[in-house]
Motif scaffolding. Sequence first.
Motif, PDB file in Angstrom:
ATOM      1  N   ALA A 138      16.128  16.919 -10.938  1.00 31.64           N
ATOM      2  CA  ALA A 138      16.090  16.228  -9.646  1.00 31.64           C
ATOM      3  C   ALA A 138      17.118  15.105  -9.597  1.00 31.64           C
ATOM      4  O   ALA A 138      17.772  14.884  -8.571  1.00 31.64           O
ATOM      5  N   ARG A 139      17.271  14.377 -10.718  1.00 34.00           N
ATOM      6  CA  ARG A 139      18.268  13.286 -10.755  1.00 34.00           C
ATOM      7  C   ARG A 139      19.690  13.827 -10.639  1.00 34.00           C
ATOM      8  O   ARG A 139      20.587  13.132 -10.140  1.00 34.00           O
ATOM      9  N   LEU A 140      19.867  15.067 -11.094  1.00 37.17           N
ATOM     10  CA  LEU A 140      21.197  15.677 -11.043  1.00 37.17           C
ATOM     11  C   LEU A 140      21.398  16.521  -9.789  1.00 37.17           C
ATOM     12  O   LEU A 140      22.451  17.133  -9.606  1.00 37.17           O
ATOM     13  N   ASN A 141      20.356  16.580  -8.951  1.00 39.90           N
ATOM     14  CA  ASN A 141      20.406  17.352  -7.705  1.00 39.90           C
ATOM     15  C   ASN A 141      20.678  18.827  -7.975  1.00 39.90           C
ATOM     16  O   ASN A 141      21.546  19.450  -7.354  1.00 39.90           O
ATOM     17  N   MET A 142      19.934  19.381  -8.939  1.00 41.86           N
ATOM     18  CA  MET A 142      20.057  20.798  -9.240  1.00 41.86           C
ATOM     19  C   MET A 142      18.691  21.339  -9.620  1.00 41.86           C
ATOM     20  O   MET A 142      17.703  20.601  -9.660  1.00 41.86           O
ATOM     21  N   SER A 143      18.603  22.629  -9.903  1.00 44.59           N
ATOM     22  CA  SER A 143      17.323  23.245 -10.195  1.00 44.59           C
ATOM     23  C   SER A 143      16.918  23.013 -11.646  1.00 44.59           C
ATOM     24  O   SER A 143      17.777  22.829 -12.529  1.00 44.59           O
ATOM     25  N   SER A 144      15.618  23.034 -11.894  1.00 41.82           N
ATOM     26  CA  SER A 144      15.128  22.898 -13.261  1.00 41.82           C
ATOM     27  C   SER A 144      15.538  24.107 -14.099  1.00 41.82           C
ATOM     28  O   SER A 144      15.652  24.010 -15.329  1.00 41.82           O
ATOM     29  N   GLN A 145      15.759  25.253 -13.427  1.00 46.66           N
ATOM     30  CA  GLN A 145      16.201  26.434 -14.167  1.00 46.66           C
ATOM     31  C   GLN A 145      17.565  26.208 -14.825  1.00 46.66           C
ATOM     32  O   GLN A 145      17.833  26.724 -15.908  1.00 46.66           O
ATOM     33  N   ALA A 146      18.429  25.423 -14.150  1.00 43.00           N
ATOM     34  CA  ALA A 146      19.748  25.135 -14.721  1.00 43.00           C
ATOM     35  C   ALA A 146      19.606  24.336 -16.014  1.00 43.00           C
ATOM     36  O   ALA A 146      20.266  24.624 -17.023  1.00 43.00           O
ATOM     37  N   VAL A 147      18.720  23.323 -15.992  1.00 49.84           N
ATOM     38  CA  VAL A 147      18.481  22.519 -17.196  1.00 49.84           C
ATOM     39  C   VAL A 147      17.879  23.391 -18.289  1.00 49.84           C
ATOM     40  O   VAL A 147      18.242  23.283 -19.472  1.00 49.84           O
ATOM     41  N   SER A 148      16.951  24.258 -17.914  1.00 42.94           N
ATOM     42  CA  SER A 148      16.324  25.155 -18.884  1.00 42.94           C
ATOM     43  C   SER A 148      17.369  26.055 -19.547  1.00 42.94           C
ATOM     44  O   SER A 148      17.314  26.297 -20.760  1.00 42.94           O
ATOM     45  N   LYS A 149      18.338  26.518 -18.770  1.00 43.01           N
ATOM     46  CA  LYS A 149      19.387  27.376 -19.330  1.00 43.01           C
ATOM     47  C   LYS A 149      20.235  26.609 -20.340  1.00 43.01           C
ATOM     48  O   LYS A 149      20.653  27.163 -21.358  1.00 43.01           O
ATOM     49  N   TRP A 150      20.520  25.332 -20.069  1.00 42.63           N
ATOM     50  CA  TRP A 150      21.264  24.536 -21.047  1.00 42.63           C
ATOM     51  C   TRP A 150      20.492  24.462 -22.353  1.00 42.63           C
ATOM     52  O   TRP A 150      21.041  24.690 -23.427  1.00 42.63           O
ATOM     53  N   GLU A 151      19.210  24.098 -22.243  1.00 42.36           N
ATOM     54  CA  GLU A 151      18.419  23.843 -23.433  1.00 42.36           C
ATOM     55  C   GLU A 151      18.094  25.119 -24.202  1.00 42.36           C
ATOM     56  O   GLU A 151      17.791  25.069 -25.395  1.00 42.36           O
ATOM     57  N   ASN A 152      18.156  26.245 -23.529  1.00 45.22           N
ATOM     58  CA  ASN A 152      17.889  27.522 -24.181  1.00 45.22           C
ATOM     59  C   ASN A 152      19.167  28.275 -24.531  1.00 45.22           C
ATOM     60  O   ASN A 152      19.145  29.488 -24.796  1.00 45.22           O
ATOM     61  N   ASN A 153      20.292  27.553 -24.484  1.00 44.69           N
ATOM     62  CA  ASN A 153      21.571  28.080 -24.984  1.00 44.69           C
ATOM     63  C   ASN A 153      22.103  29.243 -24.165  1.00 44.69           C
ATOM     64  O   ASN A 153      22.824  30.094 -24.681  1.00 44.69           O
ATOM     65  N   VAL A 154      21.735  29.270 -22.876  1.00 48.61           N
ATOM     66  CA  VAL A 154      22.225  30.332 -22.003  1.00 48.61           C
ATOM     67  C   VAL A 154      23.549  29.942 -21.371  1.00 48.61           C
ATOM     68  O   VAL A 154      24.483  30.739 -21.308  1.00 48.61           O
ATOM     69  N   THR A 155      23.644  28.710 -20.896  1.00 44.12           N
ATOM     70  CA  THR A 155      24.864  28.215 -20.267  1.00 44.12           C
ATOM     71  C   THR A 155      25.146  26.796 -20.734  1.00 44.12           C
ATOM     72  O   THR A 155      24.292  26.142 -21.354  1.00 44.12           O
ATOM     73  N   LEU A 156      26.353  26.312 -20.409  1.00 44.66           N
ATOM     74  CA  LEU A 156      26.734  24.925 -20.665  1.00 44.66           C
ATOM     75  C   LEU A 156      26.792  24.159 -19.347  1.00 44.66           C
ATOM     76  O   LEU A 156      27.059  24.749 -18.300  1.00 44.66           O
ATOM     77  N   PRO A 157      26.558  22.848 -19.372  1.00 53.23           N
ATOM     78  CA  PRO A 157      26.711  22.064 -18.139  1.00 53.23           C
ATOM     79  C   PRO A 157      28.147  22.126 -17.624  1.00 53.23           C
ATOM     80  O   PRO A 157      29.092  22.110 -18.418  1.00 53.23           O
ATOM     81  N   ASP A 158      28.310  22.193 -16.299  1.00 52.33           N
ATOM     82  CA  ASP A 158      29.646  22.122 -15.718  1.00 52.33           C
ATOM     83  C   ASP A 158      30.248  20.766 -16.016  1.00 52.33           C
ATOM     84  O   ASP A 158      29.540  19.749 -16.111  1.00 52.33           O
ATOM     85  N   ILE A 159      31.568  20.745 -16.127  1.00 53.79           N
ATOM     86  CA  ILE A 159      32.234  19.500 -16.494  1.00 53.79           C
ATOM     87  C   ILE A 159      31.998  18.392 -15.465  1.00 53.79           C
ATOM     88  O   ILE A 159      31.939  17.212 -15.800  1.00 53.79           O
ATOM     89  N   GLN A 160      31.806  18.778 -14.177  1.00 52.09           N
ATOM     90  CA  GLN A 160      31.587  17.779 -13.143  1.00 52.09           C
ATOM     91  C   GLN A 160      30.252  17.056 -13.312  1.00 52.09           C
ATOM     92  O   GLN A 160      30.064  15.938 -12.817  1.00 52.09           O
ATOM     93  N   VAL A 161      29.319  17.685 -14.031  1.00 46.96           N
ATOM     94  CA  VAL A 161      27.980  17.112 -14.207  1.00 46.96           C
ATOM     95  C   VAL A 161      27.939  16.136 -15.377  1.00 46.96           C
ATOM     96  O   VAL A 161      27.059  15.276 -15.452  1.00 46.96           O
ATOM     97  N   LEU A 162      28.912  16.249 -16.284  1.00 47.88           N
ATOM     98  CA  LEU A 162      28.830  15.521 -17.540  1.00 47.88           C
ATOM     99  C   LEU A 162      28.744  14.004 -17.389  1.00 47.88           C
ATOM    100  O   LEU A 162      27.944  13.365 -18.092  1.00 47.88           O
ATOM    101  N   PRO A 163      29.539  13.361 -16.508  1.00 47.68           N
ATOM    102  CA  PRO A 163      29.426  11.891 -16.412  1.00 47.68           C
ATOM    103  C   PRO A 163      28.015  11.433 -16.060  1.00 47.68           C
ATOM    104  O   PRO A 163      27.474  10.535 -16.727  1.00 47.68           O
ATOM    105  N   GLU A 164      27.410  12.028 -15.034  1.00 47.39           N
ATOM    106  CA  GLU A 164      26.071  11.594 -14.631  1.00 47.39           C
ATOM    107  C   GLU A 164      25.033  11.993 -15.674  1.00 47.39           C
ATOM    108  O   GLU A 164      24.096  11.234 -15.953  1.00 47.39           O
TER     109      GLU A 164
END
Length: 349
Positions: free
Chosen positions: A25-51
Amino acid sequence: MNIEIGKRIKALRLQKGMTQEALAARLNMSSQAVSKWENNVTLPDIQVLPELSVLLGVTIDELFALTDDTHLERIANMISNELFISADDFSYAENFLKGKLSDGNEASKAHCLTLLARLHIHRSEEHRKLASHYAKEALILDPTCKNSHNALRDAENGVIFDWNYSNHHKLIEYYTSFVEQHPGYWRAYVWLLNYLLADGRCTEARGILESLKFIRPGYLYPLYNGLICKEEGAMTEALVLWEQMTDQYPDDWMAWSARGDCMAKVSRYDEAIEYYARGHELQSSPRYTDSLEAISHIYRIQGKYRDSIRKMQEIIALLELDWSTTEGKTVDYYYGEIERLQGLMDEPA
């Protein structure tokens, strides 16, 4: 790399007492996106990294803890897989690679310089795609505009009849000097031969071919001997040499694929398909897609759009089976071509 980053994001999130939903919610995206990061499915987009780094209370470098090798791998993958590279990603890659030129050994510097070249070629390809689009749009509005036709030619690396612009004397000079400095590197002879033949400089090509024969025995000698004969107008002799090539090296898939290239270049398409198919069959895994793509091109030239689509579908399946590639600009290209051909099939005759 993915595993470590996924674990680190999860650990830092838990340290902050945040749920996946709260972080999302703080990143204005879905919880599924965060779940994919933590489960090694995808990496965060570079635009998201600063926040993301601010929310987790670490710097971007601390978040990723990337080694130089990981940075280089990431940049290489970005160049290979992304159709368009954002301005931020381009700046990150360029700045990192330029920074590495001031330290490291010669091999490391050479690798960074090669990646810089590929990065800028990627950017030029992006601009050429846009240039082609704009030129075609201009020609819809003004079909007789010479400048628009020239712009389309330049964007698509088209043919220029004017010898002043189409000859390759600068590259020939470069590779002539290169082979003198590196006489044992056989590929340099091949590049030099290609440019000499493109300019019809057959006498010089024969001399280079004889030098190549001693350092790289194999199918290349009959191949380029035939290409020189073709350029000199001795087509019958060229065909005999190319037949001898596959007779002498019947188990070399590159010999068969090269013979396919020769037949395609003289519009003997059915023979080309036969030889490309044989070359593809002889490959061991992981197999390259070049022969299948060439066959697809021939079918398109012949107006056999359904067959062309079938070959591109084979390529997509091969990329997944042999290379574990299921997404990125390469796969997207073939899906786009399939869609375009299906559109042509749907057009009224």
